[in-house]
Design an enzyme around this catalytic site. Structure first.
Site, PDB file in Angstrom:
ATOM      1  N   HIS A  21       0.831  -1.206   0.000  1.00 12.59           N
ATOM      2  CA  HIS A  21       0.000   0.000   0.000  1.00 12.59           C
ATOM      3  C   HIS A  21       0.866   1.257   0.000  1.00 12.59           C
ATOM      4  O   HIS A  21       0.607   2.201  -0.760  1.00 12.59           O
ATOM      5  CB  HIS A  21      -0.910  -0.021   1.231  1.00 12.59           C
ATOM      6  CG  HIS A  21      -1.725   1.206   1.425  1.00 12.59           C
ATOM      7  ND1 HIS A  21      -3.033   1.312   1.021  1.00 12.59           N
ATOM      8  CD2 HIS A  21      -1.414   2.396   1.998  1.00 12.59           C
ATOM      9  CE1 HIS A  21      -3.499   2.515   1.329  1.00 12.59           C
ATOM     10  NE2 HIS A  21      -2.532   3.186   1.921  1.00 12.59           N
ATOM     11  N   GLU A  22       1.886   1.266   0.851  1.00 11.20           N
ATOM     12  CA  GLU A  22       2.760   2.436   0.925  1.00 11.20           C
ATOM     13  C   GLU A  22       3.539   2.632  -0.371  1.00 11.20           C
ATOM     14  O   GLU A  22       3.742   3.767  -0.818  1.00 11.20           O
ATOM     15  CB  GLU A  22       3.716   2.297   2.109  1.00 11.20           C
ATOM     16  CG  GLU A  22       3.038   2.244   3.470  1.00 11.20           C
ATOM     17  CD  GLU A  22       2.149   3.451   3.733  1.00 11.20           C
ATOM     18  OE1 GLU A  22       2.463   4.553   3.246  1.00 11.20           O
ATOM     19  OE2 GLU A  22       1.128   3.285   4.430  1.00 11.20           O
TER      20      GLU A  22
ATOM     21  N   HIS B  12       1.478   4.473  -2.830  1.00  9.63           N
ATOM     22  CA  HIS B  12       1.460   5.931  -2.679  1.00  9.63           C
ATOM     23  C   HIS B  12       2.639   6.574  -3.412  1.00  9.63           C
ATOM     24  O   HIS B  12       2.514   7.670  -3.965  1.00  9.63           O
ATOM     25  CB  HIS B  12       1.515   6.311  -1.199  1.00  9.63           C
ATOM     26  CG  HIS B  12       0.196   6.225  -0.499  1.00  9.63           C
ATOM     27  ND1 HIS B  12      -0.954   6.824  -0.978  1.00  9.63           N
ATOM     28  CD2 HIS B  12      -0.164   5.616   0.664  1.00  9.63           C
ATOM     29  CE1 HIS B  12      -1.951   6.594  -0.145  1.00  9.63           C
ATOM     30  NE2 HIS B  12      -1.505   5.861   0.855  1.00  9.63           N
TER      31      HIS B  12
ATOM     32  N   GLU C 214      -6.077   6.988  -1.069  1.00  5.79           N
ATOM     33  CA  GLU C 214      -6.024   5.794  -0.238  1.00  5.79           C
ATOM     34  C   GLU C 214      -6.624   4.601  -0.967  1.00  5.79           C
ATOM     35  O   GLU C 214      -6.080   3.487  -0.926  1.00  5.79           O
ATOM     36  CB  GLU C 214      -6.772   6.030   1.085  1.00  5.79           C
ATOM     37  CG  GLU C 214      -6.120   7.025   2.015  1.00  5.79           C
ATOM     38  CD  GLU C 214      -4.814   6.513   2.603  1.00  5.79           C
ATOM     39  OE1 GLU C 214      -4.493   5.319   2.447  1.00  5.79           O
ATOM     40  OE2 GLU C 214      -4.096   7.314   3.230  1.00  5.79           O
TER      41      GLU C 214
END
Length: 271
Positions: free
Chosen positions: A129-130, A133, A188
């Site tokens: 997930h990071e 980003h 997100e």
């Protein structure tokens, strides 16, 4: 997954970690509005991100190469140092805060207390997930905003000019502002999608993304010790809803396996 901070008392009760909270040093007041702003290129984002991470690395306890946290992280992510066109580097901060973040320069930092409550599959999902980003350039927006605040510049002045040289106090403030930055719900959700695709493409268990969100939902519930955590997530999609989105997609892909009841571990998972 943004900045996930629970009280030291709660973390000690859940994980038994003996560590310190993340330290950003004395981020004192900034100098003046004399610094010039910028059009802000990817190179600018990379430069400032590296300055912020170098500062945080210097001001926090970093797990050594033979530390169980480093060994576990390398085992999980050693083959992903070059991922989707990104050159990544990983370190563990031995602190009580529960968090993980990635920066535009490819730096990924995972906090030991997160590793103590997340299984391997869950950590893969969180870090994926990071990385999402970074790939989606959300971290570029975050470091730009942090820089403007640290250098005492107005957002409207960022149309031209070059990145100003920041003193150590300003770099500390920039690092702090970066960690406090909030991504939009759209960002997100896009990072959630990236994480799922990352898990699926590498034949990892995508259900790990589901159980990771379920654990975050458990952390956000309850008494006053957790109220700050819940407040931080007011601007983000609900963790339970995000978990259900993972489940729905996994069912569609034929990858769903019911994990049963998800609970927080009573002992730390990193040995």
């Amino acid at each position: 997954m943004k900045k996930i901070l629970i009280s030291a008392l709660l973390i000690s009760a859940v994980t038994g970690v003996q560590a310190q909270k993340i330290n950003l040093g004395k981020a004192a007041g900034v100098v003046s509005k004399g610094a010039s702003a910028l059009s802000f290129s990817n190179a600018d984002a990379i430069k400032l991100s590296k300055e912020s991470v170098d500062y945080m690395d210097k001001n926090n306890p970093v797990a050594g190469p033979k530390d169980p946290y480093t060994v576990r992280l390398n085992k999980l992510f050693g083959k992903h140092k070059s991922q989707d066109g990104l050159n990544l580097n990983y370190k563990v901060y031995k602190v009580k805060d529960i968090n993980a973040f990635a920066c535009a320069d490819g730096s990924v930092r995972v906090f030991s207390s997160l590793m103590d409550i997340m299984t391997d599959d869950e950590l893969l999902a969180v870090i994926g997930h990071e990385i999402g980003h970074v790939k989606n350039e959300d971290t570029k927006d975050a470091i730009k905003s942090a820089y403007l605040k640290a250098a005492a510049l107005e957002a409207g002045s960022a149309a031209s000019g070059t990145v100003a040289v920041l003193n150590e106090s300003q770099v500390g403030k920039m690092a702090n502002e970066f960690l406090d930055a909030s991504h939009s719900k759209k960002q997100e959700s896009q990072a959630d999608t990236y994480s799922y695709d990352f898990m699926k493409a590498n034949n990892y268990n995508v259900v790990g993304a589901y159980t990771a969100f379920k654990k975050l939902a458990l952390l956000s519930e309850g008494g006053t010790a957790q109220s700050g955590f819940q407040k931080m997530f007011n601007s983000h999609p609900d963790s339970n809803k995000r978990a259900e989105a993972v489940k729905k997609r996994a069912e569609k892909d034929g990858l769903w396996k019911d994990p049963g009841t998800v609970s927080l571990p009573t002992t730390k998972l990193t040995k």
